[in-house]
Design an enzyme around this catalytic site. Structure first.
Site, PDB file in Angstrom:
ATOM      1  N   GLU B 169       0.821  -1.219   0.000  1.00 39.99           N
ATOM      2  CA  GLU B 169       0.000   0.000   0.000  1.00 39.99           C
ATOM      3  C   GLU B 169       0.854   1.268   0.000  1.00 39.99           C
ATOM      4  O   GLU B 169       0.575   2.221   0.723  1.00 39.99           O
ATOM      5  CB  GLU B 169      -0.952  -0.038   1.193  1.00 39.99           C
ATOM      6  CG  GLU B 169      -1.926  -1.221   1.092  1.00 39.99           C
ATOM      7  CD  GLU B 169      -3.059  -1.165   2.106  1.00 39.99           C
ATOM      8  OE1 GLU B 169      -2.785  -0.946   3.287  1.00 39.99           O
ATOM      9  OE2 GLU B 169      -4.209  -1.331   1.696  1.00 39.99           O
ATOM     10  N   ASN B 188       6.168   7.584   7.105  1.00 40.40           N
ATOM     11  CA  ASN B 188       4.990   8.075   7.829  1.00 40.40           C
ATOM     12  C   ASN B 188       3.837   8.199   6.831  1.00 40.40           C
ATOM     13  O   ASN B 188       3.388   9.280   6.479  1.00 40.40           O
ATOM     14  CB  ASN B 188       5.304   9.425   8.470  1.00 40.40           C
ATOM     15  CG  ASN B 188       4.139   9.910   9.330  1.00 40.40           C
ATOM     16  OD1 ASN B 188       3.246   9.127   9.681  1.00 40.40           O
ATOM     17  ND2 ASN B 188       4.125  11.193   9.629  1.00 40.40           N
ATOM     18  N   HIS B 408     -18.927  -8.205   4.536  1.00 38.97           N
ATOM     19  CA  HIS B 408     -17.569  -7.765   4.844  1.00 38.97           C
ATOM     20  C   HIS B 408     -16.946  -8.672   5.899  1.00 38.97           C
ATOM     21  O   HIS B 408     -17.555  -8.921   6.937  1.00 38.97           O
ATOM     22  CB  HIS B 408     -17.564  -6.319   5.361  1.00 38.97           C
ATOM     23  CG  HIS B 408     -16.178  -5.793   5.588  1.00 38.97           C
ATOM     24  ND1 HIS B 408     -15.741  -5.321   6.791  1.00 38.97           N
ATOM     25  CD2 HIS B 408     -15.125  -5.695   4.736  1.00 38.97           C
ATOM     26  CE1 HIS B 408     -14.472  -4.934   6.682  1.00 38.97           C
ATOM     27  NE2 HIS B 408     -14.073  -5.154   5.459  1.00 38.97           N
ATOM     28  N   GLU B 410     -13.543  -8.592   7.786  1.00 40.38           N
ATOM     29  CA  GLU B 410     -12.200  -8.137   8.179  1.00 40.38           C
ATOM     30  C   GLU B 410     -11.604  -9.221   9.068  1.00 40.38           C
ATOM     31  O   GLU B 410     -12.253  -9.664  10.020  1.00 40.38           O
ATOM     32  CB  GLU B 410     -12.275  -6.804   8.926  1.00 40.38           C
ATOM     33  CG  GLU B 410     -10.938  -6.327   9.484  1.00 40.38           C
ATOM     34  CD  GLU B 410      -9.862  -6.206   8.406  1.00 40.38           C
ATOM     35  OE1 GLU B 410     -10.069  -5.498   7.412  1.00 40.38           O
ATOM     36  OE2 GLU B 410      -8.804  -6.854   8.565  1.00 40.38           O
ATOM     37  N   HIS B 478      -9.062  -7.316   0.148  1.00 39.67           N
ATOM     38  CA  HIS B 478      -8.243  -6.133   0.423  1.00 39.67           C
ATOM     39  C   HIS B 478      -7.063  -6.541   1.305  1.00 39.67           C
ATOM     40  O   HIS B 478      -7.169  -7.474   2.091  1.00 39.67           O
ATOM     41  CB  HIS B 478      -9.080  -5.049   1.095  1.00 39.67           C
ATOM     42  CG  HIS B 478      -9.938  -4.306   0.114  1.00 39.67           C
ATOM     43  ND1 HIS B 478      -9.962  -2.939   0.016  1.00 39.67           N
ATOM     44  CD2 HIS B 478     -10.768  -4.761  -0.862  1.00 39.67           C
ATOM     45  CE1 HIS B 478     -10.784  -2.564  -0.961  1.00 39.67           C
ATOM     46  NE2 HIS B 478     -11.303  -3.654  -1.505  1.00 39.67           N
ATOM     47  N   GLU B 503      -8.752   5.292  -0.012  1.00 39.86           N
ATOM     48  CA  GLU B 503      -9.006   5.697   1.371  1.00 39.86           C
ATOM     49  C   GLU B 503      -7.803   6.332   2.048  1.00 39.86           C
ATOM     50  O   GLU B 503      -7.958   7.090   3.014  1.00 39.86           O
ATOM     51  CB  GLU B 503      -9.500   4.492   2.190  1.00 39.86           C
ATOM     52  CG  GLU B 503      -8.452   3.449   2.523  1.00 39.86           C
ATOM     53  CD  GLU B 503      -8.228   2.439   1.419  1.00 39.86           C
ATOM     54  OE1 GLU B 503      -8.653   2.709   0.272  1.00 39.86           O
ATOM     55  OE2 GLU B 503      -7.620   1.399   1.678  1.00 39.86           O
TER      56      GLU B 503
END
Lengths: 699, 699
Positions: B169, B188, B408, B410, B478, B503
């Site tokens: 990412e 960061n 969903h 997670e 994801h 996002e």
């Protein structure tokens, strides 16, 4: 005024830095104190003589300050607990749980972390655990080590097996404490996967005897969400220190407050029977979490299993060939496959004829061609039968004969794979009405880097029991980490192996005659063991003249094991055709119970002998087993455990005069006498022998 | 006679130690040869100029001799393959798979291990893999390293992200090869879990451009039962070497023959459009293993998701409190929970009104109070809803509105936990008619010590797709490892994130305007990406005046992304109330298709701009997206892709004259014109801007 108040508080704190507590009988006392640097310590006396000298307590954390010093006592609290409870299945209908409890609430200076140490003192021993309350100062944490010590007083005799993170299937070594050394033992012992971290580490439960005749046992109870504890040995200092089993990256335990460690237990008595008959480990576990336990039932069973161990048939369908990616490739049958529909029906017939509850079939599912030794992940799917095993036909046939099928799930240690298929595997069992599963974990663990005794695997074994409970299924696990009483909490976790079982006799150096005299002092303290006794054709030369292996037993001792080795699931492990040759001896296996109202440990000496009498659950019949090690033994048994005023027909199955485990193991005799609770029976146990007695009340 | 025969054989072997093969067009040629010590090597030319200089091939094994030298060629074999196939969902209705193949069959002296190296040469690039045939000399084996090299010719421009075993990412760095250095980049960046093994390792796909204008891309295809390949960088030598992602104990790959490695791919062209439009990665994967694909359907969806990213609501029911062991403890609602029944119904209404297929709801299940950052294993059970989310009511309401719910899951990276619950989780989805699941893997992996990109996790992601197929469910993962075309084999693996998604703009340094111009050259080569475009309220100060974060985009560019970022599952990510403020712009999102008959990459320069036109599956309408990086761009688009002789109404959604991603991002204008395939359209893209056009045939 203010001055006095301060003084008063200081005095209270000062006093409470040390606390003692006694067992209900007063024989045992435990002394807690903080050492000079604020480290918690404890010591144990038995009849006012030291048993455990001052020993450190505490844990070390990963990336946080250790919780092993700088503590102050906040409060100490004592309590007494006395109840009795009824196990679903067990050695006795009622178990008394009676102890005095001391809770030391500690706080660490600077970090302000709170930790409690809870002691429970029973008449036969001491237990303590670390308790981490919910607090802002400690939430998630990783234990990198436990510094719990057991400082012994002398060079005791010790019954030990190597501290092996992957296997507990060792024969016991009986040496002085000073002579513990893993490098000295023969590792050509048939164990497939070994992970021994050093020469000076042994397993718990560790049974010891002092020169003055004191029996000592160090173990643990309620290992839940925690790894097993092995014991590092400082031979010269007579010191044991907790060795927690690490995970793949060297961490020991992942926890979140509120949480507790397992109980560390020290049993002590000058009578060995107090230890072998103790229910302390079960008592230290949580009560049953299963509300409706009506489906949890004892089972005696036969199965397609020993015939593979003796080489008569194979687990795999395609013989010894390596069927790479076997599921997708055509398998060529070798003709030696044991788990065929036809053979299974033969066992079902035998079970039905002789009153057995169940039939186990190993090798029924595709994957056995290269199941072991390759660290293979997708080895079984637990739902695909070999083409010659018709699960629908088999279960229909079993139902017609009023026999239950026992499922078999060998995982090869590929736990990731097993968990992926577990719901589907249990669905299949429900579909075909299998009430119980025998699980197996032969092989290096996947997730790779994990050990059989680590937190991940302990959690797995407990998880399987819990998930099986969702389906109302019983679990009998083999090659699992040592049980520590979780069967109280999930009584469908009906038994485990988790020690060197009878099958090692078929193809390795085997189990010496003393083996079954020590297991009840060690392995069985944590829960029932599926030892699979009942071998009548004792020498493997019966099957193959070139074989020299044998079971280290007489036939009569094999019968006695049904009483001395408690399990609510008991196998008659030998082949049907072998039992049919000795129908009179087989009668004992047909008669013996697997669930009990009472158990009396009449005679006990670890590593030497054991005599146990048990009363059948809900009936007036009793059964007695007496076994010895390699030495012959003459003994007289008082039958004062029998009900007063009742007459019993006692059938005594004993070694023939010339019986000997090595030279003449099968020789037995059977006599029937009438007895009362005032009678005595003289028994002559052969070397490696035993005796079994059934007592049926005469109406 | 004998002498001549020997000579003949030697000549044959000698000749075949080197072999070449060309692409069908003849532009690319690959040269295989064995070096002096019998090491396999290859090199690649494009239009007769070197692109990859001589580079080593081979693997190293754990506890076995390396397979990287001492080889001889047994045979070499060439073949040509040319077919076209129809993806279930895709950028085009037909995909041509045309390549020449060279198979070098090698045998290693002394070990006699056989290994094949298979080359496939397409018009836009080269692929090769290791193939290990079934053989007695090699059965189970463990790869400790792959020595595959990519020796580049010069100090190319490179678009790189750090080689991180746990995250992909990152924003892209655009530097010269010599300047690759992970220590120089700002860490960061909002990424939660990072595992970067050193300063000189980057991820594949790696996009490059030579000084002479040659575009190069190094990647892999068909990563199945193998870890991802990252690339060690020798900056001074312009050399890349395969860095396989290890497991918890440092091993790379566990294999059993017969087996293959993934394809290592080198795409090369002097036209960037050949690379961004390539279907080579998909072509290198196995055809669909799902027979009935009727249930695999494109979806446009809205959902309860962006409102958590902008701080309007929370995933968890109890707000920011840490609900230790939350399942068993009472949760106190914070009042900010997003996934309520009521809020879900609002989204369902919005979806129904605007023609969306689905509604995603994140945060519906118990566990979010302390879901992240604690390496917690039993974090979600995937079946227990929060008390304010009535799954039965929600699914009934969705059904009444002809809208599908998107599940969903997670996992927090606790894959062991997810696999344990997977069947139950999918059962729940079937019960409530959810056709698709978005999975998430934010956090350190459990089994502990594993990485997101290791073999265990690659297998997990593929396993979830396969098991979902059992239930006829689609998966959109994801935080998974980078896709390498497995969606061809399991087309229900409809999309993945596996790169820095939209996002990150809401709460971190975000994604620079060039981000979406490079992703199609890298991440998207392996399969569709769920980038979640469509943000209309671009600046976070809209929600909170103190916030400075923003999406690095204009509104028009957000529309263009629906065309430039291919995915058959596309989210309209912004809040319903925000879309309602801009109904004219929103019309494009309502109109745009998600499945296509044709795709035309009209203009492409990695890191700078991209213009794509696509024809709706089964319809005559077209959609066009044009995006630019931080630089404004004027361009003229020829509409010659439109059907001859047809008139179209073109609605052009473009940046207003004063639009600028930073200073004036929302400013857009919409104009409608009539066009034919002879028309041209001039576009003015703002800095960080874009344009979207819909073409509807005029009947």
């Amino acid at each position: 005024m203010k001055y006095y108040l301060s003084l008063f508080l200081v005095l209270v704190l000062s006093i409470s830095q040390a606390q003692s507590i006694q067992s209900p009988s007063g024989k045992i006392d435990v002394n807690f104190k903080l050492s000079g640097n604020g480290q918690p310590t404890y010591s144990v006396n038995y009849k006012n003589k030291p048993v455990i000298r001052e020993s450190t307590l505490g844990i070390k954390l990963k990336e946080k300050p250790a919780l092993d010093s700088n503590f102050e006592v906040i409060t100490s609290k004592t309590a007494t607990f006395n109840e009795s409870w009824k196990p679903v299945l067990g050695e006795q209908a009622n178990i008394v749980n009676h102890y005095n409890e001391l809770t030391m609430s500690l706080i660490q200076k600077e970090t302000n972390v709170k930790m409690n140490i809870i002691f429970r003192v029973f008449d036969e021993g001491v237990a303590f655990r670390y308790d981490f309350p919910k607090q802002n100062e400690l939430n998630y944490f990783i234990i990198s080590d436990e510094v719990t010590q057991f400082n012994l007083t002398d060079n005791h005799k010790v019954f030990w097996i190597p501290g092996d993170f992957d296997s507990n299937e060792y024969e016991y070594n009986e040496t002085k404490f000073l002579d513990i050394d893993n490098s000295k033992i023969n590792m050509n012992n048939g164990i497939g996967v070994k992970s021994i971290p050093g020469n000076y580490v042994v397993q718990s439960p560790l049974m010891m005897k002092s020169a003055s005749g004191l029996y000592l046992n160090i173990f643990e109870a309620a290992v839940v969400n925690y790894p097993d504890m092995h014991l590092n040995v400082d031979v010269n200092k007579y010191k044991l220190t907790a060795q927690l089993v690490p995970n793949a990256i060297g961490d020991k335990v992942y926890l979140q407050t509120p949480c507790v460690s397992p109980w560390r237990t020290i049993m002590v008595s000058d009578d060995a029977r107090d230890i072998v008959g103790s229910k302390m480990i079960l008592n230290l576990n949580e009560p049953s979490k299963i509300e409706d336990t009506s489906w949890i039932k004892p089972m005696k069973y036969v199965g397609i299993w020993w015939e593979m161990h003796v080489g008569k048939s194979t687990w795999d369908f395609a013989g010894s060939q390596n069927a790479q990616n076997s599921v997708s490739q055509e398998l060529i049958p070798s003709g030696k496959h044991g788990a065929t529909t036809e053979n299974t029906k033969r066992y079902i017939d035998f079970a039905a004829k002789n009153g057995f509850d169940g039939v186990l079939v190993e090798g029924w599912d595709v994957g056995w061609e290269d199941w072991f030794g390759n660290w293979k992940e997708d080895v079984f799917d637990f739902t695909t039968a070999y083409p010659d095993f018709d699960i629908a036909a088999v279960s229909a046939y079993a139902k017609s004969k009023n026999v239950k099928m026992i499922m078999h799930h060998e995982t090869s240690g590929s736990v990731a794979n097993y968990e992926r298929h577990l719901d589907r595997a249990f669905d299949l069992m429900k579909k075909y009405d299998y009430p119980a599963v025998k699980t197996g974990y032969v092989g290096k663990i996947i997730p790779r880097g994990e050990f059989h005794d680590g937190q991940t695997m302990v959690n797995h074994f407990n998880f399987v029991a819990r998930r099986a409970a969702d389906y109302k299924l019983m679990v009998n696990s083999h090659e699992s980490s040592h049980p520590t009483g979780y069967s109280r909490t999930y009584p469908n976790y009906i038994a485990a192996e988790s020690a060197r079982g009878n099958e090692f006799n078929a193809w390795s150096v085997g189990n010496p005659p003393m083996h079954e005299t020590i297991l009840p002092f060690t392995r069985l303290l944590g829960g029932p063991m599926d030892y699979t006794p009942g071998i009548f054709e004792i020498k493997m030369s019966y099957y193959d003249k070139n074989k020299t292996e044998q079971v280290h037993t007489t036939l009569a001792k094999q019968l006695a094991l049904y009483v001395t080795m408690y399990s609510p699931i008991q196998m008659a492990a030998d082949l049907p055709e072998n039992y049919e040759k000795y129908p009179d001896a087989f009668q004992f296996i047909k008669d013996v119970a697997a669930d009990w109202d009472e158990s009396k440990y009449l005679q006990a000496e670890p590593g030497d002998y054991l005599t146990v009498a048990r009363k059948t659950k809900g009936k007036e019949s009793w059964f007695l087993g007496a076994i010895t090690d390699e030495n012959a033994r003459k003994t007289q048994i008082k039958l004062d455990f029998l009900s007063k005023g009742k007459k019993y027909k006692a059938i005594i199955y004993e070694d023939a005069k010339d019986a000997d485990w090595k030279t003449n193991p099968i020789a037995y005799k059977i006599r029937t006498i009438e007895v009362t609770n005032k009678s005595k029976i003289n028994l002559n146990l052969a070397p490696g022998g035993g005796a079994a007695i059934s007592f049926e009340p005469i109406k």
